[in-house]
Design a protein around this motif. Structure first.
Motif, PDB file in Angstrom:
ATOM      1  N   THR A  57     -11.296-154.373  35.769  1.00 45.89           N
ATOM      2  CA  THR A  57     -12.671-154.878  35.095  1.00 45.89           C
ATOM      3  C   THR A  57     -13.828-154.526  36.291  1.00 45.89           C
ATOM      4  O   THR A  57     -14.779-153.861  35.987  1.00 45.89           O
ATOM      5  CB  THR A  57     -12.653-156.273  34.707  1.00 45.89           C
ATOM      6  N   ARG A 112     -16.959-151.818  36.089  1.00 48.33           N
ATOM      7  CA  ARG A 112     -18.286-152.294  36.185  1.00 48.33           C
ATOM      8  C   ARG A 112     -19.008-151.494  37.351  1.00 48.33           C
ATOM      9  O   ARG A 112     -20.458-151.233  36.892  1.00 48.33           O
ATOM     10  CB  ARG A 112     -18.372-153.865  36.729  1.00 48.33           C
ATOM     11  N   ILE A 149     -19.679-150.716  32.872  1.00 53.59           N
ATOM     12  CA  ILE A 149     -19.214-151.485  31.793  1.00 53.59           C
ATOM     13  C   ILE A 149     -18.955-152.704  31.865  1.00 53.59           C
ATOM     14  O   ILE A 149     -18.340-153.070  32.918  1.00 53.59           O
ATOM     15  CB  ILE A 149     -17.859-150.567  31.303  1.00 53.59           C
ATOM     16  N   ASP A 150     -19.417-153.356  30.952  1.00 52.50           N
ATOM     17  CA  ASP A 150     -19.451-155.197  31.242  1.00 52.50           C
ATOM     18  C   ASP A 150     -18.847-155.619  29.789  1.00 52.50           C
ATOM     19  O   ASP A 150     -18.779-156.793  29.660  1.00 52.50           O
ATOM     20  CB  ASP A 150     -20.562-155.874  31.767  1.00 52.50           C
ATOM     21  N   ASP A 151     -18.558-154.495  29.038  1.00 57.42           N
ATOM     22  CA  ASP A 151     -18.040-154.913  27.456  1.00 57.42           C
ATOM     23  C   ASP A 151     -16.547-155.287  27.629  1.00 57.42           C
ATOM     24  O   ASP A 151     -15.605-154.538  27.797  1.00 57.42           O
ATOM     25  CB  ASP A 151     -18.466-154.010  26.450  1.00 57.42           C
ATOM     26  N   LYS A 188     -14.213-155.843  25.580  1.00 60.22           N
ATOM     27  CA  LYS A 188     -13.163-155.152  24.554  1.00 60.22           C
ATOM     28  C   LYS A 188     -13.207-153.733  24.793  1.00 60.22           C
ATOM     29  O   LYS A 188     -11.983-153.077  24.716  1.00 60.22           O
ATOM     30  CB  LYS A 188     -13.960-155.081  23.104  1.00 60.22           C
ATOM     31  N   LEU A 189     -14.268-153.073  25.427  1.00 58.91           N
ATOM     32  CA  LEU A 189     -14.215-151.634  25.909  1.00 58.91           C
ATOM     33  C   LEU A 189     -13.331-151.524  27.304  1.00 58.91           C
ATOM     34  O   LEU A 189     -12.686-150.887  27.176  1.00 58.91           O
ATOM     35  CB  LEU A 189     -15.553-151.053  26.313  1.00 58.91           C
TER      36      LEU A 189
END
Length: 324
Positions: free
Chosen positions: A175, A179, A184-186, A188-189
């Motif tokens: 994660t 980031r 990316i901070d979604d 689900k993605l």
């Protein structure tokens, strides 16, 4: 420490270190994988050192490649002080098959280039900017997965809660890598990208048998899958970056430095091949998920070791908890 090597055009008769190359084709891969699966890969090295009178280096064969294993600090010093002199970066054929680069890239040169690309991200000022993001991601992860999540917990008969640290550490580092590298901070993605990364990670230490159903085959297919996903992000970011350059300044580097998303993806978009041509989305994607895979395995293992030592040394844990 491993030095990976293959045959050269001019074979020279030299005295090889002690050791065995094991079975034809597979070498000693099965034995190494067995110890790795048991969580004691160092046993593979220790057993061979003891067998050959505490040798400093021994030969073996892993993943269909002849290798020399250096076992001492002096060996590490030799390796790192002679990079691109007496030794150079090189990857086994199975790694190359998972991370399929274009004909415009060379493993050795790419290692040098990527270190230059990464250097701005490892400077004290840059790391200082990441502290806030890392703190935010860490707090969110602890709140979601280390409190009362039944998915990652198991209860025994005496109601003691057992936390599975390793999978949670991998989830955390992945994660954080998404980031910092891709912005990316979604959730689900992130979860969508993590599934193929797991297959790629498993494929690295599997037998290089490219047949349906094997770990190696799943790793190759997962590599293609995540490559497509990251290429989509790269194409969109390249459009955003070009628009930003048109709107702000004709100075390419100055405008890029002011771009809002100064993550690793944006930095790689500014890189070119030796002929000055912009790098292909596929090559950028290879490098990005290579970094992410490295974060997924290496850093998570370090975190697990820290947690394990703190559990085994209560006084050390208490000192850390008090912040002294």
């Amino acid at each position: 420490m491993l030095i990976l090597g293959s045959g050269t055009e001019h074979e020279v008769a030299v005295e090889l270190p002690p050791g065995s190359t094991g079975w034809p084709i597979i070498g000693e891969t099965l034995e190494y994988l067995r110890t790795a699966k048991q969580g004691v890969p160092e046993k593979f090295i220790v057993d061979r050192r003891n067998k050959h009178s505490s040798c400093k280096v021994f030969k073996t064969s892993l993943l269909r490649e002849s290798m020399a294993v250096m076992c001492t600090a002096a060996g590490n010093k030799f390796l790192f002080s002679n990079e691109n002199k007496l030794v150079k970066s090189w990857w086994p054929a199975n790694f190359e098959k998972i991370f399929a680069n274009s004909e415009k890239t060379d493993t050795t040169q790419e290692s040098i280039r990527l270190r230059k690309v990464l250097s701005p991200f490892l400077k004290p000022d840059a790391l200082h900017r990441y502290i806030g993001v890392m703190d935010e991601v860490t707090k969110q992860h602890l709140d979601v997965y280390w409190s009362f999540s039944l998915f990652d917990y198991e209860k025994e008969d005496d109601e003691i809660v057992i936390i599975k640290v390793h999978p949670l550490a991998k989830k955390y580092t992945f994660t954080l890598a998404c980031r910092l590298f891709l912005n990316i901070d979604d959730p689900k993605l992130v979860a969508k990208l993590e599934e193929p990364i797991r297959h790629i990670s498993s494929g690295f230490i599997s037998l290089p048998l490219d047949f349906p159903g094997t770990k190696f085959n799943r790793a190759i297919r997962a590599s293609k899958q995540i490559k497509k996903e990251i290429e989509k992000m790269i194409k969109q970011r390249r459009i955003d970056l070009h628009l930003h350059l048109l709107e702000t300044s004709s100075d390419h580097e100055v405008a890029a430095a002011a771009f809002d998303h100064q993550d690793l993806l944006s930095r790689l978009l500014m890189e070119t091949y030796s002929d000055g041509e912009e790098m292909k989305e596929s090559d950028i994607a290879n490098k990005l998920y290579g970094f992410i895979v490295g974060a997924y395995d290496n850093i998570s293992t370090t975190l697990v070791s820290i947690v394990m030592h703190q559990s085994q040394l209560p006084h050390f844990y208490d000192t850390v908890l008090k912040g002294k």
